[in-house]
Design a protein around this motif. Structure first.
Motif, PDB file in Angstrom:
ATOM      1  N   VAL A 160       0.849  -1.192   0.000  1.00  0.00           N
ATOM      2  CA  VAL A 160       0.000   0.000   0.000  1.00  0.00           C
ATOM      3  C   VAL A 160       0.887   1.245   0.000  1.00  0.00           C
ATOM      4  O   VAL A 160       2.093   1.170   0.241  1.00  0.00           O
ATOM      5  N   ARG A 161       0.263   2.388  -0.282  1.00  0.00           N
ATOM      6  CA  ARG A 161       1.001   3.649  -0.224  1.00  0.00           C
ATOM      7  C   ARG A 161       1.474   3.932   1.197  1.00  0.00           C
ATOM      8  O   ARG A 161       0.815   3.546   2.175  1.00  0.00           O
ATOM      9  N   LYS A 162       2.583   4.599   1.299  1.00  0.00           N
ATOM     10  CA  LYS A 162       3.147   4.946   2.591  1.00  0.00           C
ATOM     11  C   LYS A 162       2.109   5.700   3.434  1.00  0.00           C
ATOM     12  O   LYS A 162       1.506   6.675   2.979  1.00  0.00           O
ATOM     13  N   GLY A 163       1.884   5.213   4.638  1.00  0.00           N
ATOM     14  CA  GLY A 163       0.965   5.865   5.545  1.00  0.00           C
ATOM     15  C   GLY A 163      -0.476   5.427   5.436  1.00  0.00           C
ATOM     16  O   GLY A 163      -1.303   5.811   6.275  1.00  0.00           O
ATOM     17  N   ASP A 164      -0.816   4.610   4.453  1.00  0.00           N
ATOM     18  CA  ASP A 164      -2.189   4.121   4.303  1.00  0.00           C
ATOM     19  C   ASP A 164      -2.404   2.967   5.291  1.00  0.00           C
ATOM     20  O   ASP A 164      -1.812   1.896   5.141  1.00  0.00           O
ATOM     21  N   ASP A 165      -3.255   3.203   6.282  1.00  0.00           N
ATOM     22  CA  ASP A 165      -3.522   2.165   7.285  1.00  0.00           C
ATOM     23  C   ASP A 165      -4.955   1.648   7.202  1.00  0.00           C
ATOM     24  O   ASP A 165      -5.506   1.164   8.187  1.00  0.00           O
ATOM     25  N   SER A 166      -5.552   1.733   6.002  1.00  0.00           N
ATOM     26  CA  SER A 166      -6.954   1.326   5.845  1.00  0.00           C
ATOM     27  C   SER A 166      -7.117  -0.162   5.577  1.00  0.00           C
ATOM     28  O   SER A 166      -8.234  -0.684   5.591  1.00  0.00           O
ATOM     29  N   ILE A 167      -6.017  -0.872   5.303  1.00  0.00           N
ATOM     30  CA  ILE A 167      -6.093  -2.303   5.010  1.00  0.00           C
ATOM     31  C   ILE A 167      -5.359  -3.090   6.081  1.00  0.00           C
ATOM     32  O   ILE A 167      -4.183  -2.832   6.373  1.00  0.00           O
ATOM     33  N   HIS A 168      -6.073  -4.027   6.692  1.00  0.00           N
ATOM     34  CA  HIS A 168      -5.482  -4.904   7.706  1.00  0.00           C
ATOM     35  C   HIS A 168      -5.679  -6.380   7.357  1.00  0.00           C
ATOM     36  O   HIS A 168      -4.967  -7.229   7.883  1.00  0.00           O
ATOM     37  N   GLY A 169      -6.648  -6.660   6.497  1.00  0.00           N
ATOM     38  CA  GLY A 169      -6.928  -8.033   6.101  1.00  0.00           C
ATOM     39  C   GLY A 169      -7.902  -8.057   4.938  1.00  0.00           C
ATOM     40  O   GLY A 169      -8.265  -7.011   4.373  1.00  0.00           O
ATOM     41  N   ILE A 170      -8.349  -9.240   4.595  1.00  0.00           N
ATOM     42  CA  ILE A 170      -9.239  -9.417   3.448  1.00  0.00           C
ATOM     43  C   ILE A 170     -10.511  -8.588   3.576  1.00  0.00           C
ATOM     44  O   ILE A 170     -11.008  -8.033   2.584  1.00  0.00           O
ATOM     45  N   GLU A 171     -11.028  -8.485   4.782  1.00  0.00           N
ATOM     46  CA  GLU A 171     -12.306  -7.791   4.986  1.00  0.00           C
ATOM     47  C   GLU A 171     -12.237  -6.312   4.614  1.00  0.00           C
ATOM     48  O   GLU A 171     -13.273  -5.659   4.444  1.00  0.00           O
ATOM     49  N   ASP A 172     -11.020  -5.766   4.440  1.00  0.00           N
ATOM     50  CA  ASP A 172     -10.862  -4.339   4.136  1.00  0.00           C
ATOM     51  C   ASP A 172     -10.646  -4.061   2.650  1.00  0.00           C
ATOM     52  O   ASP A 172     -10.417  -2.909   2.265  1.00  0.00           O
TER      53      ASP A 172
END
Length: 317
Positions: A160-172
């Motif tokens: 992911v792009r630097k600083g993008d914390d919106s993805i943690h697993g498949i559900e995201d």
């Protein structure tokens, strides 16, 4: 003939000589003659060396060594690549070279071909086996024997792009944009399955023929939101394009998510023939030995940067 065969034959000859020495009365050698012979130096006498060499050569000629061809597409690095001399290098080729040393009845020839030709070449009888970070799919298992022993386990990462914390697993992943190759690989199949089960919030999978560099470029400029990778593949990419290492982040998925996206194991494949089954079983046995003696762990550390054997048995939540 390969040195591994000669070592085995030399060992056989020494053992045979010891057994024969204990059976003097059966071959006409008297006890006193045997005693006289025992006074020679503990170093092998020249005559005995010549006799053993002749025996080894005779035994060597009796061993039928079967040449088998393993086909590979030469990517991705560090699993597989072609060096400047046109020789396959990487984690998987080195495993097979180590396996070859343990199997005197076979001589391996590692050859390059296109990825799709690995399968069609096995079908046509041109290749005896294939390897290229090959994962299991039902349609493949119908046509080919897969090894019973895997030789790698690789966790899946989302880049992911630097600083993008919106993805943690498949559900995201729903609502995110990613690239789809269109060649039916495991990632494409995952996108299709995900969207079938999440019609109200699908992944926007855009068809592309872009190479790895383009993936990173388009991720950084915002054209896509993520793509899947393994850490070893990313490390190899950064060797050529170090600037991108500071522009992206990696999200390591759990073991459960990893196995949902793609079979995380790497396998050697063989034709569904008697010879294919025999070769598979021989290679499996050698892989078990290499796993138990630490060779697989050493090669994994060298080429992948981690111990695959340890990672395989580690749960990441």
């Amino acid at each position: 003939m390969k040195t591994k065969i000669l070592r085995s034959l030399a060992a056989f000859t020494v053992v045979s000589s010891l057994v024969l020495a204990g059976c003097g009365s059966n071959n006409g050698t008297t006890a006193s003659a045997a005693a006289a012979d025992s006074t020679v130096s503990v170093d092998t006498p020249k005559a005995a060396e010549e006799e053993n060499a002749a025996d080894s050569e005779s035994l060597e000629n009796d061993i039928e060594v079967k040449k088998v061809i393993f086909a590979n597409a030469g990517s991705p690095k560090p699993y597989n690549w072609m060096d400047e001399d046109g020789i396959l290098q990487g984690y998987e080729p080195e495993i097979l070279r180590a396996v070859d040393e343990l199997l005197p009845e076979y001589e391996f020839d590692l050859v390059y071909t296109e990825f799709a030709s690995i399968f069609s070449g096995i079908d046509a009888g041109l290749y005896d086996a294939g390897f290229n970070y090959i994962t299991k799919k039902p349609e493949r298992e119908e046509k080919y024997y897969f090894a019973n022993q895997a030789h790698m386990y690789v966790y899946k990462y989302a880049v992911v792009r630097k600083g993008d914390d919106s993805i943690h697993g498949i559900e995201d992943l729903g609502g995110k944009t990613a690239y789809k190759s269109g060649n039916g690989n495991a990632t494409d199949l995952f996108y299709d399955d995900y969207n079938d089960h999440n019609p109200d919030n699908p992944i926007n999978a855009v068809l592309t023929s872009a190479d790895t560099l383009k993936y990173y470029q388009d991720l950084v400029d915002g054209s896509i939101d993520f793509f899947f990778s393994s850490k070893p593949s990313a490390t190899a990419f950064f060797e050529s394009y170090p600037d991108y290492e500071e522009k992206v982040d990696f999200v390591q998925f759990s073991k459960k998510d990893t196995e949902t996206i793609e079979d995380p194991y790497g396998w050697f494949i063989y034709p569904k023939t008697e010879d294919g089954e025999k070769l598979r079983d021989a290679v499996d046995g050698a892989l078990i030995e290499l796993k138990e003696n630490g060779t697989l762990s050493e090669l994994s550390q060298k080429y992948l940067g981690f111990d695959y054997v340890e990672v395989e048995n580690t749960e990441i939540n």
